[in-house]
Design a protein around this motif. Structure first.
Motif, short mmCIF file in Angstrom:
data_model
loop_
_atom_site.label_atom_id
_atom_site.label_comp_id
_atom_site.label_asym_id
_atom_site.label_seq_id
_atom_site.Cartn_x
_atom_site.Cartn_y
_atom_site.Cartn_z
N HIS A 66 -1.03 13.26 -9.21
CA HIS A 66 -1.33 13.29 -7.79
C HIS A 66 -2.24 14.48 -7.51
N GLU A 84 4.55 8.48 -1.08
CA GLU A 84 4.53 9.75 -0.33
C GLU A 84 4.16 9.59 1.13
N ASP A 100 -0.92 4.87 -3.07
CA ASP A 100 -0.14 5.40 -1.94
C ASP A 100 0.08 4.36 -0.83
N ASN A 140 2.31 15.70 -2.50
CA ASN A 140 2.42 16.82 -1.56
C ASN A 140 3.06 16.44 -0.23
N HIS A 141 2.92 15.17 0.20
CA HIS A 141 3.49 14.78 1.50
C HIS A 141 4.97 14.42 1.44
N HIS A 171 -3.33 10.10 -4.39
CA HIS A 171 -3.55 11.13 -3.36
C HIS A 171 -4.83 10.97 -2.56
FE LIG Z 1 -0.99 13.38 -1.38
#
Ligand SMILES: [Fe+2]
Ligand SMILES: [Fe+2]
Length: 263
Positions: free
Chosen positions: A158, A47, A16, A75-76, A183
């Motif tokens: 993730h 992300e 990330d 998720n972001h 993540h």
């Molecule tokens: Fe994440």
């Protein structure tokens, strides 16, 4: 270039990217890493690349311009409204494939290079995360659809829990060439080749400032844990590093080596 000595294909997977510090160190060092490891394809999780929250059109093109081929997320990805302009139109920008039907964007992409068709799939876990569709069954369905279209299948999984990541690795062992977790922003030292030939690591780690709590200002993070109130969110500065892994894949689509990178 293809690694002609071993006749293998080498993929660099980057953890990330957090904000400007992550983007800047990647810009400085990516070409050197690619040359050293004779990399054929670069996948990076973006992300958190825009101020820690999602990705924008400008940052997407900045990452492509420095050598990233496919950008995965998690998720972001939904945290910056700018991303909605590019989720459908950029084939090499992925969001987890197991979001429910009707959600913008797409979860896989195939790159043809040096005689290899590489399919990158992005999936997201559900333990301690949003209860989206089952990533295990989503992979099964995608595998049936993609196995004849690709020579190499790799997955950015993730997820929060190492148990879910390990279980997913075994679930796809022998079908995928590589699985790398993202993540948590903390690199795990459990890289291995599973019995069926799938290269595996639970988490690649993070590319950004390590004078931080997972890339974010450490004073604000501590205050948040002390007070459990809303506290300012700010990307940290200082002690920049790249966390990544190199997967070397042979003609049969099996992993030959997994090499962690912290630099
Ligand atoms: Fe994440
Ligand atoms: Fe992240």
């Amino acid at each position: 270039m293809q690694n002609s000595v071993n006749n293998t294909f080498k993929i660099l997977a980057i953890g990330d990217i957090v904000g400007r510090p992550g983007r800047e160190i990647l810009k400085d060092r990516l070409q050197g890493i690619m040359d050293t490891h004779r990399i054929d394809l670069v996948v990076a999780n973006g992300e958190n690349s825009a101020g820690g929250k999602s990705i924008t059109p400008d940052i997407l093109h900045e990452l492509f311009s420095i050598g990233v081929d496919v950008i995965t997320t998690g998720n972001h990805v939904w945290d910056n409204k700018e991303v909605f302009k590019i989720l459908d139109s950029e084939p090499a920008l992925l969001r987890p494939a197991n979001y429910p039907p009707g959600v913008k964007g797409h979860g896989w992409h195939i790159v043809e290079r040096k005689g290899f068709r590489t399919c990158v799939i992005n999936l997201q876990g559900r333990l301690f995360m949003e209860p989206i569709d089952c990533p295990f069954r989503k992979f099964d369905a995608l595998y049936d659809e993609l196995k004849d279209k690709a020579d190499i299948i790799i997955i950015d999984f993730h997820a929060e829990a190492t148990s879910e990541k390990r279980a997913f690795g075994w679930h796809v062992d022998g079908r995928a060439s590589a699985v790398f977790g993202t993540h948590t922003h903390v690199q795990t030292a459990d890289e291995e080749i599973l019995g069926g030939g799938t290269g595996y690591i639970s988490d690649l780690g993070m590319t950004g400032s390590f004078n931080s709590v997972i890339g974010i200002n450490k004073e604000y993070s501590v205050r948040r844990f002390l007070t459990f109130t809303r506290v300012k969110f700010e990307v940290a500065e200082g002690n920049r590093k790249i966390n990544a892994a190199v997967f070397e894949i042979n003609k049969e689509g099996k992993a030959q080596s997994v090499t962690r990178i912290i630099t």
